[in-house]
Write a protein that holds these residues in place. Structure first.
Motif, PDB file in Angstrom:
ATOM      1  N   ARG A 100       0.822  -1.204   0.000  1.00  0.00           N
ATOM      2  CA  ARG A 100       0.000   0.000   0.000  1.00  0.00           C
ATOM      3  C   ARG A 100       0.857   1.256   0.000  1.00  0.00           C
ATOM      4  NH1 ARG A 100      -4.641   0.449   4.410  1.00  0.00           N
ATOM      5  NH2 ARG A 100      -5.233  -1.400   3.262  1.00  0.00           N
ATOM      6  N   GLY A 101       1.995   1.201   0.662  1.00  0.00           N
ATOM      7  CA  GLY A 101       2.825   2.396   0.752  1.00  0.00           C
ATOM      8  C   GLY A 101       3.509   2.774  -0.542  1.00  0.00           C
ATOM      9  N   SER A 102       3.855   1.787  -1.385  1.00  0.00           N
ATOM     10  CA  SER A 102       4.617   2.093  -2.593  1.00  0.00           C
ATOM     11  C   SER A 102       3.755   2.704  -3.666  1.00  0.00           C
ATOM     12  CB  SER A 102       5.288   0.834  -3.135  1.00  0.00           C
ATOM     13  OG  SER A 102       4.344   0.008  -3.808  1.00  0.00           O
ATOM     14  N   GLY A 103       2.488   2.369  -3.684  1.00  0.00           N
ATOM     15  CA  GLY A 103       1.589   2.895  -4.701  1.00  0.00           C
ATOM     16  C   GLY A 103       1.633   2.156  -6.013  1.00  0.00           C
ATOM     17  N   THR A 104       2.620   1.299  -6.226  1.00  0.00           N
ATOM     18  CA  THR A 104       2.736   0.618  -7.510  1.00  0.00           C
ATOM     19  C   THR A 104       1.569  -0.325  -7.715  1.00  0.00           C
ATOM     20  OG1 THR A 104       5.148   0.727  -7.366  1.00  0.00           O
ATOM     21  CG2 THR A 104       4.207  -0.809  -8.964  1.00  0.00           C
TER      22      THR A 104
ATOM     23  N   ARG B  31       3.943  11.282  -3.405  1.00  0.00           N
ATOM     24  CA  ARG B  31       4.636  10.122  -2.849  1.00  0.00           C
ATOM     25  C   ARG B  31       5.349   9.330  -3.931  1.00  0.00           C
ATOM     26  NH1 ARG B  31       1.003   6.904   1.387  1.00  0.00           N
ATOM     27  NH2 ARG B  31       2.998   5.861   1.679  1.00  0.00           N
ATOM     28  N   PHE B  34       4.415   7.601 -11.548  1.00  0.00           N
ATOM     29  CA  PHE B  34       4.495   6.342 -12.271  1.00  0.00           C
ATOM     30  C   PHE B  34       4.333   6.576 -13.762  1.00  0.00           C
ATOM     31  CE2 PHE B  34       4.099   3.609  -8.552  1.00  0.00           C
ATOM     32  CZ  PHE B  34       3.612   4.501  -7.618  1.00  0.00           C
ATOM     33  N   TYR B  51      10.405   8.625  -7.135  1.00  0.00           N
ATOM     34  CA  TYR B  51       9.946   9.058  -5.821  1.00  0.00           C
ATOM     35  C   TYR B  51      10.406  10.462  -5.431  1.00  0.00           C
ATOM     36  CZ  TYR B  51       8.527   4.228  -5.033  1.00  0.00           C
ATOM     37  OH  TYR B  51       7.921   2.995  -5.126  1.00  0.00           O
ATOM     38  N   HIS B  91       0.899   9.294  -7.172  1.00  0.00           N
ATOM     39  CA  HIS B  91       0.448   8.732  -5.902  1.00  0.00           C
ATOM     40  C   HIS B  91       0.666   9.831  -4.871  1.00  0.00           C
ATOM     41  CE1 HIS B  91       1.250   5.650  -2.454  1.00  0.00           C
ATOM     42  NE2 HIS B  91       0.000   6.051  -2.452  1.00  0.00           N
ATOM     43  N   SER B  97      -3.682   4.041  -1.530  1.00  0.00           N
ATOM     44  CA  SER B  97      -2.689   3.875  -2.586  1.00  0.00           C
ATOM     45  C   SER B  97      -3.283   4.150  -3.953  1.00  0.00           C
ATOM     46  CB  SER B  97      -2.121   2.462  -2.535  1.00  0.00           C
ATOM     47  OG  SER B  97      -3.147   1.507  -2.512  1.00  0.00           O
TER      48      SER B  97
END
Lengths: 116, 111
Positions: A100-104, B31, B34, B51, B91, B97
């Protein structure tokens, strides 16, 4: 790694019927899964976010009674379009997130729905 | 209001003609940014995550860079198989997320 599958890849149905689309993460456990729809030559529109074992969070304007989302396990989420109508015809894409933290997010191949 | 804007909307290149795609963003608390590639009738394919400002990532003929206001996807000596729509997404600093996508740049590379 990070493969997401969807089934079916395309479906044609009559107006008023319900259609279920499955989204599976094949080689990882997905903490969160997402459902998008995409109209021709437009970008992805997020419909809802789902976490395993809890209710989905729907974006503003998306009817939760029409687009039922179930996230029964860490590798499977389903989207059911209830009482489908021609205006529901679209390209539906799911994605899954490991962390969840990475967003990928890793996306499935999409499901094209045509409602006659 | 948070926004992600991609330019140009469409780009036509000759094979071998290098160029850059732009993604500008106005978000409160980035955050991650992409880049995805999407072929017609398929789901987006993950390319890069950036990032922090100054970060660069490369993959084959593609290089992505990030500043505090925008990101560039540089395509060096493109080939016809690089033809696709390239999507940028951000993000944000929130509890979820979710990604916010731009409208994409449709790239066509002619032989």
């Amino acid at each position: 790694g990070a493969v997401v599958s969807q089934h079916p890849s395309w479906v044609i149905c009559k107006s008023g019927t319900s259609v279920k689309i499955e989204c599976r993460s094949l080689d990882f456990q997905a903490t969160t899964m997402f459902w998008y729809r995409q109209f021709p030559k437009q970008s992805l529109m997020l419909m809802a976010t789902s976490n395993e074992g809890s209710k989905a969070t729907y974006e503003q304007g998306v009817e939760k009674d029409k687009f039922l989302i179930n996230h029964a396990s860490l590798t499977l989420s389903t989207l059911t379009v209830t009482s489908a109508h021609p205006e529901d015809s679209s390209f539906y894409i799911c994605s899954a997130s490991v962390n969840r933290g990475s967003g990928t997010q890793y996306f499935g191949p999409g499901t094209r729905l045509l409602v006659l | 209001e948070d926004q992600v804007t991609q330019s140009p909307e469409a780009l036509r290149l000759q094979e071998g003609e290098s160029s850059s795609l732009n993604c500008s963003y106005t978000v409160s608390g980035l955050r991650g940014l992409f880049w995805y590639r999407q072929d017609p009738g398929k789901g987006p394919e993950f390319l890069f995550t950036l990032y922090s400002a100054g970060e660069e990532k490369e993959k084959e003929r593609l290089k992505a860079t990030l500043t505090k206001k925008e990101s560039f996807l540089h395509i060096t000596a493109p080939k016809p198989e690089d033809s696709a729509t390239y999507l940028c997404a951000v993000h944000m600093n929130s509890g979820y997320s979710t990604l916010t996508f731009g409208k994409g740049t449709m790239l066509l590379v002619s032989p």
